[in-house]
Structure formats: structure tokens, C-alpha cells
Design an enzyme around this catalytic site. Sequence first.
Site, PDB file in Angstrom:
ATOM      1  N   SER A 126      28.432  39.796  38.541  1.00  0.00           N
ATOM      2  CA  SER A 126      29.695  39.475  37.868  1.00  0.00           C
ATOM      3  C   SER A 126      30.789  39.488  38.917  1.00  0.00           C
ATOM      4  CB  SER A 126      29.983  40.525  36.791  1.00  0.00           C
ATOM      5  OG  SER A 126      31.319  40.457  36.336  1.00  0.00           O
ATOM      6  N   TYR A 175      31.227  49.300  33.939  1.00  0.00           N
ATOM      7  CA  TYR A 175      30.649  47.986  34.227  1.00  0.00           C
ATOM      8  C   TYR A 175      30.923  47.581  35.667  1.00  0.00           C
ATOM      9  CZ  TYR A 175      29.454  43.050  33.382  1.00  0.00           C
ATOM     10  OH  TYR A 175      28.885  41.801  33.430  1.00  0.00           O
TER      11      TYR A 175
END
Length: 239
Positions: free
Chosen positions: A124, A137
Site C-alpha cells: 500500500s 495498518y
Amino acid sequence: MRRVLVTGGGTGIGKAIAHAFADAGDAVTITGRRQDVLEAAAEGRAITPKVADVTDEAQVAALFDAPYDVVIANAGGGAQAKIRDLSLEDWTATLTVNMTGTFLVFREALKGMTAGGRLIAIASTAALKGNPSVPAYVAAKHGVLGLVRAVSLDVAKAGITCNAICPGFTDTDLADTAITGLMSRFDVDRDKATKMVTSANPQGRLIDPSEVAATALFLASEGAASINGHALSVSGGEV
């Protein structure tokens, strides 16, 4: 015909990747925790669905009844909460599914993978920068990228590559959850919330899952044989 494994292949980015490889003529296996979702994703294509939890060592090992040529660690996710509100349970769960899941899948893959093999982690832009709203995250995806960089050096002489794809906000259920959350939190409509989510992307839009799939196809191609240990940002210039 190459054998390709895509974890988290029942929805979103994983589904798009699985479809792209199957359409290219590869024999694809997808994994996830819900049989019905996997079967729906596989319908009409040469895709084999297998239920497995990537955080379970035995279940991951059972996936590798034969070596795969391309292994894509896509399964991941995480709760949205700033650090002051983040529970230890959510922190641990986020690190486990993203980092430990990728570790278990890559470790098992390398027991049988031969020269020309490809390991790809779907990371990501959170692996490349911070975001105070999702610290667990961010930490997990930074860890995934660190693992990719370490593994790439380990497998280079064996003719195997290991890379990461780092998408920005992609048009999946994860982005929809973020958009819905902003609508509720700030009392705005969907269009406004979507613009808030996409504001970091200079192109001002969500990434289409097919764009991430095309990137995975490239990294698995012969033309990408010298790309190793790389974090390829698919984010419209966000990073």
C-alpha cells in the site's frame, strides 16, 4: 502453463489479479476464508478456490501441494483507529494478517519455487508514508515492504524476484468503508467523502483494481526479471 496463487483472491484487488492471470492463460488458485465468495470469484474461469486462513501455519502449508511459479500475497486489512483509540487486539490482528500472513505464504512458496519464480506482495502507499488514522495498518505495511526487501536479496541468485505493489486508495470494499465512515463522521454526502478519500491522489480518483492487476502481470513477466526488491507505487503520483 504457470501455476499462480493469489491470497485474498475472492474480492477486490485479489479478485482482479486472479482474473487477469487466468485470462492470460495461467492456472490460478485463490484463497480466502469464505467458500461462497471464492466460488463466485472463480466462476467462469480456470480458477481453483481453496479455503485457507493465511495466519494459520498449517492451512498455508496445505495450499502448497505442488510448487507455484507466481505467488501473490494479497490478503490483508486493518481497523481504522488513531493510536489513542487502538486496542491491542486490533493492533495484533492487523500485524498478523498483513505481516505474518505474507511471511507464512512466502516461506512456504520458497520451499518449491524454482528459477523464474515471482513473489509479489500487495502492500500500500501506507508502506511508503505515514497516516495517523491507521497506525497499525501503516506499521504492518511498512513491515511487509521490509520483508520484501530482505527476501529479494535472499532469492536473487536463485533467479527468483520478490517485489511489492503499493496501491493508493483503490475502488474496493476497503475504500467504500473509508468513504462511508467519512460520510458519518463529517455528515457529508458520498461525493464529498469520495473527494476527501482521493485528495492525496494528484489524479483525484480511486485506483481501479484492474490497474493493480496489470502491474502484477508485469512484475510476473520475463521483462521484469531484473526488477527485484522494488516497491512499485500505483497511486497517480501520491508517492
